[in-house]
Design a protein around this motif. Structure first.
Motif, PDB file in Angstrom:
ATOM      1  N   ALA A  45       0.821  -1.213   0.000  1.00 44.44           N
ATOM      2  CA  ALA A  45       0.000   0.000   0.000  1.00 44.44           C
ATOM      3  C   ALA A  45       0.851   1.257   0.000  1.00 44.44           C
ATOM      4  CB  ALA A  45      -0.933  -0.016   1.204  1.00 44.44           C
ATOM      5  N   GLU A  46       1.955   1.245   0.742  1.00 44.41           N
ATOM      6  CA  GLU A  46       2.801   2.439   0.826  1.00 44.41           C
ATOM      7  C   GLU A  46       3.332   2.836  -0.546  1.00 44.41           C
ATOM      8  OE1 GLU A  46       6.839   4.007   3.159  1.00 44.41           O
ATOM      9  OE2 GLU A  46       5.984   2.037   3.624  1.00 44.41           O
ATOM     10  N   LYS A  47       3.760   1.857  -1.325  1.00 43.47           N
ATOM     11  CA  LYS A  47       4.296   2.156  -2.652  1.00 43.47           C
ATOM     12  C   LYS A  47       3.204   2.690  -3.578  1.00 43.47           C
ATOM     13  CE  LYS A  47       7.228   0.151  -6.266  1.00 43.47           C
ATOM     14  NZ  LYS A  47       7.982  -1.072  -6.696  1.00 43.47           N
ATOM     15  N   ILE A  48       2.024   2.119  -3.474  1.00 45.89           N
ATOM     16  CA  ILE A  48       0.909   2.567  -4.306  1.00 45.89           C
ATOM     17  C   ILE A  48       0.491   3.982  -3.930  1.00 45.89           C
ATOM     18  CG2 ILE A  48      -1.509   2.131  -4.883  1.00 45.89           C
ATOM     19  CD1 ILE A  48      -0.864  -0.894  -4.364  1.00 45.89           C
ATOM     20  N   LEU A  49       0.372   4.232  -2.633  1.00 38.32           N
ATOM     21  CA  LEU A  49      -0.048   5.549  -2.169  1.00 38.32           C
ATOM     22  C   LEU A  49       1.003   6.618  -2.459  1.00 38.32           C
ATOM     23  CD1 LEU A  49      -1.751   4.589   1.205  1.00 38.32           C
ATOM     24  CD2 LEU A  49      -2.864   5.355  -0.905  1.00 38.32           C
ATOM     25  N   GLU A  50       2.256   6.231  -2.483  1.00 44.86           N
ATOM     26  CA  GLU A  50       3.308   7.174  -2.865  1.00 44.86           C
ATOM     27  C   GLU A  50       3.101   7.638  -4.309  1.00 44.86           C
ATOM     28  OE1 GLU A  50       8.204   7.447  -3.167  1.00 44.86           O
ATOM     29  OE2 GLU A  50       7.243   5.604  -2.466  1.00 44.86           O
ATOM     30  N   GLN A  51       2.712   6.703  -5.180  1.00 44.37           N
ATOM     31  CA  GLN A  51       2.463   7.061  -6.579  1.00 44.37           C
ATOM     32  C   GLN A  51       1.205   7.921  -6.708  1.00 44.37           C
ATOM     33  OE1 GLN A  51       4.456   6.338  -9.192  1.00 44.37           O
ATOM     34  NE2 GLN A  51       3.106   7.475 -10.581  1.00 44.37           N
ATOM     35  N   VAL A  52       0.200   7.634  -5.912  1.00 45.26           N
ATOM     36  CA  VAL A  52      -1.034   8.421  -5.943  1.00 45.26           C
ATOM     37  C   VAL A  52      -0.778   9.848  -5.475  1.00 45.26           C
ATOM     38  CG1 VAL A  52      -3.317   8.684  -4.901  1.00 45.26           C
ATOM     39  CG2 VAL A  52      -2.557   6.428  -5.671  1.00 45.26           C
ATOM     40  N   GLY A  53       0.038   9.983  -4.441  1.00 42.00           N
ATOM     41  CA  GLY A  53       0.335  11.308  -3.914  1.00 42.00           C
ATOM     42  C   GLY A  53      -0.874  11.961  -3.267  1.00 42.00           C
ATOM     43  N   GLU A  54      -1.079  13.241  -3.552  1.00 44.43           N
ATOM     44  CA  GLU A  54      -2.174  13.989  -2.939  1.00 44.43           C
ATOM     45  C   GLU A  54      -3.490  13.859  -3.692  1.00 44.43           C
ATOM     46  OE1 GLU A  54      -1.934  15.540  -0.010  1.00 44.43           O
ATOM     47  OE2 GLU A  54       0.090  14.648   0.041  1.00 44.43           O
ATOM     48  N   ARG A  55      -3.502  13.133  -4.763  1.00 43.43           N
ATOM     49  CA  ARG A  55      -4.725  12.985  -5.542  1.00 43.43           C
ATOM     50  C   ARG A  55      -5.784  12.192  -4.778  1.00 43.43           C
ATOM     51  NH1 ARG A  55      -2.195  10.629 -10.985  1.00 43.43           N
ATOM     52  NH2 ARG A  55      -0.912   9.550  -9.431  1.00 43.43           N
ATOM     53  N   GLU A  56      -7.034  12.491  -5.064  1.00 40.12           N
ATOM     54  CA  GLU A  56      -8.134  11.792  -4.396  1.00 40.12           C
ATOM     55  C   GLU A  56      -8.389  10.446  -5.059  1.00 40.12           C
ATOM     56  OE1 GLU A  56     -12.887  12.269  -3.265  1.00 40.12           O
ATOM     57  OE2 GLU A  56     -11.874  13.779  -4.518  1.00 40.12           O
ATOM     58  N   ILE A  57      -8.487   9.405  -4.249  1.00 42.07           N
ATOM     59  CA  ILE A  57      -8.843   8.081  -4.749  1.00 42.07           C
ATOM     60  C   ILE A  57     -10.362   7.950  -4.719  1.00 42.07           C
ATOM     61  CG2 ILE A  57      -8.642   5.591  -4.401  1.00 42.07           C
ATOM     62  CD1 ILE A  57      -5.948   6.115  -3.029  1.00 42.07           C
ATOM     63  N   LEU A  58     -10.974   7.825  -5.889  1.00 43.02           N
ATOM     64  CA  LEU A  58     -12.421   7.704  -5.973  1.00 43.02           C
ATOM     65  C   LEU A  58     -12.898   6.286  -5.719  1.00 43.02           C
ATOM     66  CD1 LEU A  58     -13.181   9.870  -9.148  1.00 43.02           C
ATOM     67  CD2 LEU A  58     -13.022  10.594  -6.753  1.00 43.02           C
ATOM     68  N   ALA A  59     -12.127   5.302  -6.188  1.00 44.22           N
ATOM     69  CA  ALA A  59     -12.523   3.901  -6.049  1.00 44.22           C
ATOM     70  C   ALA A  59     -11.298   3.013  -6.153  1.00 44.22           C
ATOM     71  CB  ALA A  59     -13.550   3.513  -7.112  1.00 44.22           C
ATOM     72  N   VAL A  60     -11.402   1.870  -5.524  1.00 40.43           N
ATOM     73  CA  VAL A  60     -10.415   0.798  -5.659  1.00 40.43           C
ATOM     74  C   VAL A  60     -11.147  -0.367  -6.313  1.00 40.43           C
ATOM     75  CG1 VAL A  60      -9.005  -0.884  -4.422  1.00 40.43           C
ATOM     76  CG2 VAL A  60      -9.028   1.511  -3.681  1.00 40.43           C
ATOM     77  N   ILE A  61     -10.714  -0.753  -7.505  1.00 41.83           N
ATOM     78  CA  ILE A  61     -11.389  -1.807  -8.258  1.00 41.83           C
ATOM     79  C   ILE A  61     -10.499  -3.039  -8.316  1.00 41.83           C
ATOM     80  CG2 ILE A  61     -12.477  -2.451 -10.433  1.00 41.83           C
ATOM     81  CD1 ILE A  61     -12.900   0.481 -11.027  1.00 41.83           C
ATOM     82  N   CYS A  62     -11.051  -4.177  -7.907  1.00 38.45           N
ATOM     83  CA  CYS A  62     -10.324  -5.448  -7.939  1.00 38.45           C
ATOM     84  C   CYS A  62     -10.873  -6.283  -9.092  1.00 38.45           C
ATOM     85  CB  CYS A  62     -10.484  -6.191  -6.614  1.00 38.45           C
ATOM     86  SG  CYS A  62      -9.960  -5.238  -5.162  1.00 38.45           S
TER      87      CYS A  62
END
Length: 238
Positions: A45-62
């Motif tokens: 999760a840390e690596k993914i969230l680092e790439q996302v940065g300050e942007r808002e996550i609207l959905a997580v799709i599996c």
């Protein structure tokens, strides 16, 4: 602002039937400078969230419920209290990783998700798992194929095809009907295109994926092997 696609690669070990398999997983991020959707949040999760940065996550799709692809879903979604989406037929797989929670959205065929002025359409593509889906963005010219279709052909589980007949039907009817220039962005490995893979379909149908299987062990009615991986997939949600 036009939506763009970013990839985060994570690595780890998956144990199937007491055998360890080293794998790399793709997490795909679709969006712009303001908002994103995260597809298949694998492991870190840390690596993914680092790439996302300050942007808002609207959905997580599996795209499916296998543990190595949903392992970071809860933490990634928690950043912005985003919804988590999964096909209901993979809920039992989800619970093997997350015992005390369920996804927020039950995806259905032709369902739509919107982000940064682009839409992701749900295509049901079962095979490796019963609730496997792909996500098509016509505007971006891409399809996220999860485990269903990789650059080297149909995806496997622990070296086997759990339900090859269903998987080939999914590929033939839902994916190989897309324009040849459509980019294929899978859950593992590098990208390819529909046009690069479609010419191999007849060979897959003729048995090239299972080799000399018919000489040593007949297939089950659904095309899978009797020695294939057995998944704990009850229909109830309790």
């Amino acid at each position: 602002m036009t939506a763009r696609i970013e990839r985060v690669v994570t690595a780890g070990v998956v144990e199937i039937d007491d055998v360890e398999h080293k794998v790399e997983n793709n997490t795909w991020i679709v969006g712009d400078d303001e908002e994103v959707i995260v597809i298949d949040p694998a492991r870190d999760a840390e690596k993914i969230l680092e790439q996302v940065g300050e942007r808002e996550i609207l959905a997580v799709i599996c795209t499916h419920g296998l543990a190595d692809h949903v392992g970071a879903a809860i933490e990634v979604a928690a950043k912005d209290e985003a919804v988590i989406a999964l096909h209901p037929k993979d809920k039992r797989l989800w619970r093997q990783t997350w015992e005390d929670t369920w996804p927020d959205i039950d995806m259905e065929d032709e369902g739509l998700f919107a982000v940064a002025d682009t839409e992701l359409e749900v295509l049901t593509t079962p095979g490796v798992t019963p609730g496997g889906v792909s996500l098509l963005s016509e505007s971006l010219g891409v399809v996220f194929t999860g485990e269903t279709l990789l650059a080297d052909g149909p995806g496997k589980l622990g070296g086997e095809y759990p339900s090859l007949a269903d998987q080939l039907t999914s590929i033939g009817e839902r994916l190989f009907t897309l324009p040849h220039e459509t980019r294929v962005l899978p859950a593992h490995g590098e990208e390819t295109t529909i046009g690069d893979l479609e010419p191999q379909f007849d060979r897959w149908l003729s048995g090239s994926l299972t080799g000399t299987l018919e000489e040593s062990e007949p297939p089950l009615p659904d095309g899978s092997r009797a020695s294939g991986i057995k998944l704990d997939l009850d229909d109830d949600d309790d």
